[in-house]
Structures are given as C-alpha cells and as structure tokens.
Design a protein around this motif. Structure first.
Motif, PDB file in Angstrom:
ATOM      1  N   LEU A  15       0.237  -6.120   5.561  1.00  0.00           N
ATOM      2  CA  LEU A  15       0.293  -6.180   4.412  1.00  0.00           C
ATOM      3  C   LEU A  15       0.949  -6.552   3.226  1.00  0.00           C
ATOM      4  O   LEU A  15       0.732  -6.641   1.977  1.00  0.00           O
ATOM      5  CB  LEU A  15       0.551  -4.311   4.887  1.00  0.00           C
ATOM      6  CG  LEU A  15      -0.197  -3.133   3.429  1.00  0.00           C
ATOM      7  CD1 LEU A  15      -1.402  -3.534   3.024  1.00  0.00           C
ATOM      8  CD2 LEU A  15      -0.353  -2.266   4.215  1.00  0.00           C
ATOM      9  N   SER A  16       2.400  -6.665   3.457  1.00  0.00           N
ATOM     10  CA  SER A  16       3.743  -7.133   1.774  1.00  0.00           C
ATOM     11  C   SER A  16       3.076  -8.458   1.883  1.00  0.00           C
ATOM     12  O   SER A  16       2.870  -8.677   0.562  1.00  0.00           O
ATOM     13  CB  SER A  16       4.468  -7.118   2.752  1.00  0.00           C
ATOM     14  OG  SER A  16       5.635  -7.370   1.964  1.00  0.00           O
ATOM     15  N   ASN A  70      -0.020  -8.635  -0.004  1.00  0.00           N
ATOM     16  CA  ASN A  70      -0.491  -7.869  -1.484  1.00  0.00           C
ATOM     17  C   ASN A  70       0.687  -8.814  -2.514  1.00  0.00           C
ATOM     18  O   ASN A  70      -0.107  -9.333  -4.049  1.00  0.00           O
ATOM     19  CB  ASN A  70       0.351  -5.970  -1.219  1.00  0.00           C
ATOM     20  CG  ASN A  70      -1.077  -5.290  -0.960  1.00  0.00           C
ATOM     21  OD1 ASN A  70      -1.828  -6.088  -0.558  1.00  0.00           O
ATOM     22  ND2 ASN A  70      -0.024  -4.497  -0.235  1.00  0.00           N
ATOM     23  N   ILE A 123      -2.173 -11.765  -3.163  1.00  0.00           N
ATOM     24  CA  ILE A 123      -2.987 -10.891  -4.270  1.00  0.00           C
ATOM     25  C   ILE A 123      -2.542 -11.359  -6.076  1.00  0.00           C
ATOM     26  O   ILE A 123      -3.734 -11.505  -6.244  1.00  0.00           O
ATOM     27  CB  ILE A 123      -3.802  -9.887  -3.630  1.00  0.00           C
ATOM     28  CG1 ILE A 123      -4.158  -9.514  -2.695  1.00  0.00           C
ATOM     29  CG2 ILE A 123      -4.190  -8.757  -4.850  1.00  0.00           C
ATOM     30  CD1 ILE A 123      -3.972  -7.993  -1.416  1.00  0.00           C
ATOM     31  N   GLU A 163      -6.370  -0.234   4.927  1.00  0.00           N
ATOM     32  CA  GLU A 163      -5.767  -0.695   3.794  1.00  0.00           C
ATOM     33  C   GLU A 163      -5.217  -2.336   3.232  1.00  0.00           C
ATOM     34  O   GLU A 163      -5.569  -2.143   1.875  1.00  0.00           O
ATOM     35  CB  GLU A 163      -4.525  -0.085   3.514  1.00  0.00           C
ATOM     36  CG  GLU A 163      -3.196  -0.042   2.011  1.00  0.00           C
ATOM     37  CD  GLU A 163      -2.242   0.572   2.210  1.00  0.00           C
ATOM     38  OE1 GLU A 163      -1.594  -0.167   1.783  1.00  0.00           O
ATOM     39  OE2 GLU A 163      -1.579   1.005   3.324  1.00  0.00           O
ATOM     40  N   MET A 164      -5.218  -3.060   4.396  1.00  0.00           N
ATOM     41  CA  MET A 164      -5.066  -4.513   3.957  1.00  0.00           C
ATOM     42  C   MET A 164      -6.600  -5.338   3.607  1.00  0.00           C
ATOM     43  O   MET A 164      -7.085  -5.482   2.920  1.00  0.00           O
ATOM     44  CB  MET A 164      -4.710  -5.450   5.241  1.00  0.00           C
ATOM     45  CG  MET A 164      -4.442  -6.644   4.906  1.00  0.00           C
ATOM     46  SD  MET A 164      -4.900  -7.452   6.950  1.00  0.00           S
ATOM     47  CE  MET A 164      -5.778  -6.393   7.401  1.00  0.00           C
ATOM     48  N   ASP A 199      -7.260  -3.298   0.272  1.00  0.00           N
ATOM     49  CA  ASP A 199      -6.701  -4.437  -0.918  1.00  0.00           C
ATOM     50  C   ASP A 199      -7.368  -5.449  -1.346  1.00  0.00           C
ATOM     51  O   ASP A 199      -6.749  -6.278  -2.146  1.00  0.00           O
ATOM     52  CB  ASP A 199      -5.461  -4.619  -0.292  1.00  0.00           C
ATOM     53  CG  ASP A 199      -4.529  -3.307  -0.514  1.00  0.00           C
ATOM     54  OD1 ASP A 199      -4.399  -2.368  -1.128  1.00  0.00           O
ATOM     55  OD2 ASP A 199      -2.835  -3.642  -0.084  1.00  0.00           O
ATOM     56  N   PHE A 201     -10.423  -4.715  -2.864  1.00  0.00           N
ATOM     57  CA  PHE A 201     -10.051  -5.088  -4.709  1.00  0.00           C
ATOM     58  C   PHE A 201      -9.317  -5.842  -4.683  1.00  0.00           C
ATOM     59  O   PHE A 201     -10.437  -6.414  -6.430  1.00  0.00           O
ATOM     60  CB  PHE A 201      -8.989  -3.898  -4.594  1.00  0.00           C
ATOM     61  CG  PHE A 201      -8.071  -3.949  -5.510  1.00  0.00           C
ATOM     62  CD1 PHE A 201      -8.706  -3.085  -6.767  1.00  0.00           C
ATOM     63  CD2 PHE A 201      -7.317  -4.587  -5.795  1.00  0.00           C
ATOM     64  CE1 PHE A 201      -8.107  -2.769  -8.481  1.00  0.00           C
ATOM     65  CE2 PHE A 201      -6.734  -4.639  -7.571  1.00  0.00           C
ATOM     66  CZ  PHE A 201      -7.489  -3.255  -8.312  1.00  0.00           C
ATOM     67  N   ALA A 202      -9.072  -7.030  -4.673  1.00  0.00           N
ATOM     68  CA  ALA A 202      -8.831  -8.592  -5.637  1.00  0.00           C
ATOM     69  C   ALA A 202     -10.060  -9.334  -5.821  1.00  0.00           C
ATOM     70  O   ALA A 202      -9.709  -9.545  -6.437  1.00  0.00           O
ATOM     71  CB  ALA A 202      -7.593  -9.192  -3.864  1.00  0.00           C
TER      72      ALA A 202
END
Length: 183
Positions: free
Chosen positions: A14-15, A18, A21, A161-162, A165, A168-169
């Motif tokens: 996830l980190s 992100n 992104i 969540e990933m 994200d 969203f990107a």
C-alpha cells in the motif's frame, strides 16, 4: 506472528503504491510499478492489471509481474459472465464493481476451468479488485497468493484501499490528460 508478517507486507504494498501514485504521470508506469510492488513487497506469486473495453467488454492485460508462464494467454478475459473459457471471478468483479476472492483455487468451483493451470504455477488463492473511475469499472487488478486462505478481512480492507488509490490515480491522470488536451 505469520499474520503480522503478512499484514506488514500488505502495508508495504500500500505504501509503495501510494508513493508511486505521487511520483508517476503515466498510466502504464503506474500499472507496471503496482504489479512489481505487489510481487516484490507483497510476496504475491503473480499480479496483473488489465483495462476493460466498454464496448466489447474484453479485458486487455497491460502490466504484469511474477509467474505468468502463459497463464493469461489461455484465458478469455471477458466481462461477460457466460463467455466460454473466461475467468468468472474477473467477470463478476467487473459486473458487480466489487472485489471477488477465491481463497482456495483447488476447491472453488469458480476456478474449475482454470484450476489445473493455476495450481501448476503455484497459485493457491486469488483476489480480483475492480478499478473504478467515475463510478464505472475500467479495469481490474489481480493478485495471486502462494497459499490458500491468503485473503482475510483485514488484508482485504487494505487491498481494497489500494485498489481505490489506484482508481483515484487513474481518475486524476484522466483529468490531467483532458486539461492538457484543452490547453
């Protein structure tokens, strides 16, 4: 202890995604990096991202990392659930616009037609995450784990969540392209 290690790997995925992104400006680079991070940091056997053609309802793989060994080329990647030879999990994730999990490829009927090929590559569990832009599925992100029952509730929360994200990107990149086109 194994659960904590697994969750730490998912947090690392996830980190890493992100961070990617924030840094990338091209869709292909985002997809390539997301797959690489999932395999390298998340210890998934295989990860791939494909986009959905809204007209034909076909999914085209655009990025992958890990052990494919021709697996994708054997599947009809259609969002039509009744299409012959398709991956029903992918079709379901796209038509329902929600994640789909198979926590035991060896026994799940949804994987019956792909079972032998999947198991021979070391895939034991798979999760399919739809990528959603403007309320519509535009693609999928699939993660194949080397053990059964790899996707529990807490892990799925992080992986959803990933996928959110990444979606969203994609939305941001699309809007950026539109602005550049108008300029």
């Amino acid at each position: 202890e194994a659960r904590v290690i697994r969750l730490n790997r998912i947090y690392s995925v996830l980190s890493g995604i992100n961070t990617t992104i924030v840094r990338v400006r091209e869709r292909q680079q985002l997809f390539d990096e997301a797959c690489r991070i999932a395999v390298e940091h998340g210890k998934f056997v295989f990860a791939w991202i494909g986009t959905l053609d809204a007209d034909t309802r076909q999914v085209t793989p655009l990025a992958k990392a890990g052990r494919d060994d021709g697996y994708l080329s054997q599947i009809n990647l259609s969002a039509k659930e009744d299409a012959p030879g398709n991956c029903s999990l992918t079709a379901r994730a796209l038509t329902q616009a929600s994640p789909v999990i198979c926590n035991d490829i060896a026994t799940d009927e949804a994987m019956k037609s792909l079972r032998a090929e999947a198991l021979s590559r070391g895939y034991r569990s798979v999760a399919v995450f739809p990528l959603i832009v403007e309320g519509r599925p535009v693609g999928v992100f699939l993660l194949y784990a080397p053990e059964p029952n790899a996707f529990d509730e807490e892990e799925m929360r992080l992986l959803v969540e990933m996928a959110g994200d990444i979606s969203f990107a994609l939305d941001h990149l699309k809007k950026e392209e539109q602005l550049n086109y108008l300029a």
